[in-house]
Design an enzyme around this catalytic site. Structure first.
Site, PDB file in Angstrom:
ATOM      1  N   HIS A 128       0.826  -1.203   0.000  1.00 10.47           N
ATOM      2  CA  HIS A 128       0.000   0.000   0.000  1.00 10.47           C
ATOM      3  C   HIS A 128       0.863   1.257   0.000  1.00 10.47           C
ATOM      4  O   HIS A 128       1.917   1.321   0.635  1.00 10.47           O
ATOM      5  CB  HIS A 128      -0.931   0.018   1.209  1.00 10.47           C
ATOM      6  N   HIS A 129       0.393   2.270  -0.742  1.00 11.55           N
ATOM      7  CA  HIS A 129       1.151   3.513  -0.894  1.00 11.55           C
ATOM      8  C   HIS A 129       1.338   4.241   0.436  1.00 11.55           C
ATOM      9  O   HIS A 129       2.275   5.025   0.600  1.00 11.55           O
ATOM     10  CB  HIS A 129       0.435   4.424  -1.895  1.00 11.55           C
ATOM     11  N   CYS A 130       0.459   4.013   1.404  1.00 12.79           N
ATOM     12  CA  CYS A 130       0.614   4.691   2.696  1.00 12.79           C
ATOM     13  C   CYS A 130       1.799   4.133   3.477  1.00 12.79           C
ATOM     14  O   CYS A 130       2.237   4.725   4.459  1.00 12.79           O
ATOM     15  CB  CYS A 130      -0.662   4.582   3.534  1.00 12.79           C
ATOM     16  N   ASN A 306       6.451   8.116   3.270  1.00  8.79           N
ATOM     17  CA  ASN A 306       6.353   8.860   2.024  1.00  8.79           C
ATOM     18  C   ASN A 306       7.013  10.226   2.167  1.00  8.79           C
ATOM     19  O   ASN A 306       6.616  11.036   3.001  1.00  8.79           O
ATOM     20  CB  ASN A 306       4.876   9.032   1.634  1.00  8.79           C
TER      21      ASN A 306
END
Length: 456
Positions: A128-130, A306
């Site tokens: 997941h991008h998070c 991120n």
């Protein structure tokens, strides 16, 4: 930003990044792959944690240990049908990438894929991008893979999950953070001042931004095609293209600029071919791409979060001359660097720390659902390792990236370099972009014409 990526997800917008890693044979056993991941998970504790959201989003989501973590759920096993060619692997990856991760569990999964031609095998990875951005993902890949062919398998370390905090404790912490976090950041405001050493630098930054405003306004006023934006559904088409780093550097030596400039010029040719086939190519038209820029310092390598900002680049699809297209992109990128817009965008992103978590959740979802024609695509280039990597004694031969699509952007282009290769993973909405292969073929044609144009 991590919380925003989590909140954006819905039934049509799975917000994981991914990759397909192709290895030389023979394929290892499923048990060996499971044991490898079990042994390596101690270096990435986040992979045993799940996201826990607070009631009414009174605080940002938090990471907690998954008390029921089961590695066999996350490491899976499948095979492609005969003959195991590129098409079979791409179709399988497209179906798997379209499926959402279970948000109640640690946000990753890996598939061992057997049955490829010439005895090869693959790993399909979803995270997941998070959890990570592209640069952090590259770091993680180097944790899971090894630069030595005969590296011994480490012994797994016994893991005991920490007791999950109570809902009452999390709500209390969330309320406290919602009050104290803005105060903390105000004490450091503006965030940019942390990176600048003097008042002169602050003034220089302000002047650079002001000087860039007329150019930015002209860039945003350019006409864009209509067929690249629209609603997206839950299904995906995923294809790839390849290039050689040596040929890209050959073009760069003749034309100047950067490797990334040459890559964006080839992507422009791909979109030009796609629009021409749709009869949607007009004079003066551009495809506007968001180009993520890593704000990660060398001290932050290995930290799984991120740290990305972005700039907007007009891909000059209406220009027929490949060298003129490259010159236009180079000029834009030079202007964006001098105006320091990526740093400015990073400041704006950091302002989300001032928002109450409930407003952050609502704002993230609303922004991604709002119909827009400003952006048509995302083009993200992540430099990978330049040394051979191995898994269980098998050499990694190719890597293809997957970048999610969201809002009304129906196409994304992920780019990854490994050894002397540059690979492109093109992700598209299944119904909105049935002709995505035209884009992939056009990217390859873009490199061919740049090589021809600069030869001799």
């Amino acid at each position: 930003m991590d919380a925003s990526f989590f909140f954006i997800e819905d039934e049509n917008v799975p917000m994981h990044v991914g990759s397909v890693l192709v290895f030389e044979g023979p394929a290892p056993s499923y048990g060996d792959v499971v044991r490898l991941f079990a042994a390596k998970l101690g270096t990435v504790p986040r992979y045993r944690q799940r996201v826990r959201a607070l009631p009414l989003h009174v605080g940002r989501p938090v990471w907690v240990d998954d008390e029921h973590f089961q590695i066999l759920y996350h490491v899976r096993h499948t095979a492609v049908p005969s003959p195991g060619a590129d098409d079979q692997l791409r179709n399988l990856a497209g179906r798997l990438f379209a499926q959402r991760l279970d948000l109640a569990k640690p946000l990753w999964e890996v598939w061992l894929v057997e049955g490829l031609e010439d005895g090869r095998w693959a790993i399909i990875s979803k995270v997941h991008h998070c959890l990570i951005d592209g640069i952090a993902g590259s770091d993680l890949m180097q944790v899971l893979l090894d630069w030595r062919e005969d590296s011994p398998l480490p012994e797994p370390v016994r893991w005991q999950p920490a007791t999950s905090p109570s809902t009452l404790d999390l709500v209390a912490d969330g309320v406290r953070d919602a009050v104290l976090t803005p105060v903390t950041h105000l004490a450091k405001f503006p965030a940019l001042a942390k990176r600048l050493r003097s008042g002169t630098e602050v003034l220089d930054f302000g002047r650079a931004v002001l000087r860039s405003l007329p150019t930015t306004a002209r860039r945003l006023a350019a006409g864009t095609p209509k067929t690249l934006n629209g609603p997206i559904g839950p299904h995906r088409r995923w294809v790839w293209a390849r290039a050689n780093l040596a040929e890209i550097k050959t073009v760069r030596r003749v034309t100047g600029g950067t490797v990334n400039d040459v890559i964006l010029a080839a992507v422009t040719r791909g979109f030009r071919d796609l629009l021409a086939k749709r009869d949607d190519l007009a004079e003066g038209q551009v495809v506007r791409s968001m180009v993520p820029v890593s704000m990660r310092s060398s001290a932050e390598r290995g930290v799984l979060n991120n740290r990305v900002s972005a700039v907007l680049v007009n891909l000059p699809v209406s220009e027929s001359d490949p060298l003129e297209r490259l010159a236009s992109i180079r000029e834009q990128m030079d202007d964006l660097k001098s105006s320091r817009q990526a740093a400015g965008a990073d400041v704006l992103t950091n302002l989300s720390n001032f928002a109450a978590p409930t407003l952050l959740a609502l704002g993230s979802r609303t922004a991604m659902r709002f119909p827009q024609q400003l952006l048509q695509t995302v083009t993200t280039n992540v430099p990978g390792p330049r040394i051979p990597l191995f898994m269980l004694g098998r050499r990694l031969s190719e890597i293809y990236p997957y970048v999610p699509i969201a809002s009304t952007m129906r196409v994304s282009v992920g780019i990854f370099s490994y050894l002397d290769q540059v690979t492109f993973g093109i992700n598209a909405d299944f119904d909105g972009v049935p002709d995505v292969q035209v884009l992939a073929d056009g990217i390859r044609a873009g490199f061919d014409e740049l090589i021809t144009s600069t030869a001799g």
